[in-house]
Design an enzyme around this catalytic site. Structure first.
Site, PDB file in Angstrom:
ATOM      1  N   GLY A  31      66.143 -23.491   1.254  1.00  0.00           N
ATOM      2  CA  GLY A  31      65.261 -23.426   2.413  1.00  0.00           C
ATOM      3  C   GLY A  31      65.995 -23.197   3.719  1.00  0.00           C
ATOM      4  O   GLY A  31      67.171 -22.839   3.746  1.00  0.00           O
ATOM      5  N   HIS A  37      68.430 -14.991   3.188  1.00  0.00           N
ATOM      6  CA  HIS A  37      67.421 -15.375   2.198  1.00  0.00           C
ATOM      7  C   HIS A  37      66.340 -14.295   2.094  1.00  0.00           C
ATOM      8  O   HIS A  37      65.935 -13.905   1.003  1.00  0.00           O
ATOM      9  CB  HIS A  37      66.723 -16.677   2.611  1.00  0.00           C
TER      10      HIS A  37
HETATM   11  P1  AMP Z   1      71.080 -21.471   0.144  1.00  0.00           P
HETATM   12  O1  AMP Z   1      69.703 -21.714   0.661  1.00  0.00           O
HETATM   13  O2  AMP Z   1      72.154 -21.638   1.156  1.00  0.00           O
HETATM   14  O3  AMP Z   1      71.338 -22.214  -1.163  1.00  0.00           O
HETATM   15  O4  AMP Z   1      71.127 -19.924  -0.235  1.00  0.00           O
HETATM   16  C1  AMP Z   1      70.185 -19.342  -1.101  1.00  0.00           C
HETATM   17  C2  AMP Z   1      70.668 -17.963  -1.473  1.00  0.00           C
HETATM   18  O5  AMP Z   1      70.819 -17.176  -0.303  1.00  0.00           O
HETATM   19  C3  AMP Z   1      72.040 -17.990  -2.171  1.00  0.00           C
HETATM   20  O6  AMP Z   1      72.054 -17.060  -3.236  1.00  0.00           O
HETATM   21  C4  AMP Z   1      72.978 -17.573  -1.061  1.00  0.00           C
HETATM   22  O7  AMP Z   1      74.148 -16.944  -1.527  1.00  0.00           O
HETATM   23  C5  AMP Z   1      72.111 -16.600  -0.298  1.00  0.00           C
HETATM   24  N1  AMP Z   1      72.632 -16.425   1.063  1.00  0.00           N
HETATM   25  C6  AMP Z   1      72.978 -17.401   1.938  1.00  0.00           C
HETATM   26  N2  AMP Z   1      73.471 -16.856   3.081  1.00  0.00           N
HETATM   27  C7  AMP Z   1      73.439 -15.516   2.907  1.00  0.00           C
HETATM   28  C8  AMP Z   1      73.815 -14.400   3.721  1.00  0.00           C
HETATM   29  N3  AMP Z   1      74.325 -14.555   4.944  1.00  0.00           N
HETATM   30  N4  AMP Z   1      73.661 -13.163   3.220  1.00  0.00           N
HETATM   31  C9  AMP Z   1      73.144 -12.985   1.973  1.00  0.00           C
HETATM   32  N5  AMP Z   1      72.762 -13.983   1.167  1.00  0.00           N
HETATM   33  C10 AMP Z   1      72.904 -15.241   1.620  1.00  0.00           C
END
Ligand code: AMP
Length: 289
Positions: A31, A37
């Site tokens: 989230g 995301h």
């Molecule tokens: P998180 O909510 O931080 O667990 O991230 C959820 C998904 O979004 C994971 O697969 C992350 O690698 C991806 N994600 C987070 N930050 C980025 C970003 N800056 N660029 C691309 N994908 C991202």
């Protein structure tokens, strides 16, 4: 968009959709959405009939001294962003449902979970692998979308998917960055204006290291030294690690060859930021990151 809070409902709803021949693209998240995301949701929606997003801050991937309680949360804002992206189903899970009393099962992806971030965050990747395995069983997607920003997470989860025979394809989306290069992260909200201004040094250092490799540098220690020098100039930066490893095995390299992952973790105050780039050596063009 339908918000489902209960595992049984999620499983029966998705089983019915699969029985009708609908394909499911799945984006697991914690989230507090940003463009990183949303870019994954867009890909999932474009390539599948049904886009499912899970929103769950998984306590098992936080260490006892880490930022679980202060991890940013805003489900109302996240909901409206998901609606805008035409997400079909949001699974908004609760701790009791995910880890009921008596929960005992964990997944360890050995070796590659213990290096880089794993060396400083014991059990982090066990927590990640466990929740993602559970979510894959609940959602049953044909494709799971992950961000390249979390490079080690991608390597660990791809390994788990192969080793445990999950019938899912893993698609990796490019790291989305601010205009100045800072990788988007839910944790960026914790940065003070001064920390935020200095944090740009992280991506600058990675790009400079990449450039040095493009110009012919092949010694890992020289590439690491370039990044160390640049980041140390930021007065508020505290380097946790800077590494130059094989992009698939995550083993340290002395001489650079093949697909090279430049990865680092740097603290600004209490905020731990990670970033990486992948460089493909041997004449072929570089991997997009
Ligand atoms: P998180 O909510 O931080 O667990 O991230 C959820 C998904 O979004 C994971 O697969 C992350 O690698 C991806 N994600 C987070 N930050 C980025 C970003 N800056 N660029 C691309 N994908 C991202």
């Amino acid at each position: 968009m339908r918000v489902i809070r209960n595992i049984k409902t999620l499983q029966t709803t998705l089983a019915k959709l699969r029985a009708k021949g609908k394909s499911i693209g799945f984006v697991p998240t914690m989230g507090y959405f940003h463009e990183g995301h949303l870019s994954l949701m867009r890909q999932a929606k474009k390539q599948h009939d049904i886009c499912v997003v899970s929103v769950y801050v998984n306590p098992k991937q936080f260490g006892p001294k880490e930022d679980l309680s202060r991890y940013p949360r805003d489900f109302k804002r996240d909901s409206s962003l998901m609606v805008k992206e035409n997400v079909d189903i949001c699974f908004f899970a609760s701790d009791n449902d995910i880890y009921p009393n008596g929960y005992l099962t964990y997944i360890d992806v050995n070796k590659i979970s213990d290096v880089l971030c794993g060396a400083y965050r014991p059990n982090h990747f066990q927590g990640v692998a466990t929740i993602v395995a559970k979510l894959l069983n609940m959602v049953g997607p044909s494709t799971m979308y992950l961000g390249a920003k979390d490079a080690q997470q991608v390597v660990v989860l791809k390994r788990m998917v192969v080793d445990l025979n999950f019938p899912v394809k893993v698609v990796v989306g490019a790291t989305i960055r601010e205009a100045d290069g800072l990788a988007l992260s839910s944790r960026n909200v914790f940065l003070s204006p001064l920390e935020r201004a200095q944090a740009v040094v992280i991506s600058k250092a990675l790009f400079a290291a990449k450039e040095s490799i493009a110009k012919g540098e092949r010694k890992a220690k020289n590439v690491i030294a370039i990044m160390q020098r640049m980041i140390s100039k930021a007065s508020l930066a505290k380097i946790q690690y800077i590494a130059c490893v094989d992009a698939q095995q995550l083993t340290p390299l002395t001489t650079l060859q093949g697909d090279v992952l430049l990865a680092l973790a740097v603290y600004f105050g209490k905020t731990r930021l990670i970033d990486n780039v992948v460089v493909k050596i041997n004449g072929s063009k570089k991997i997009k990151n």
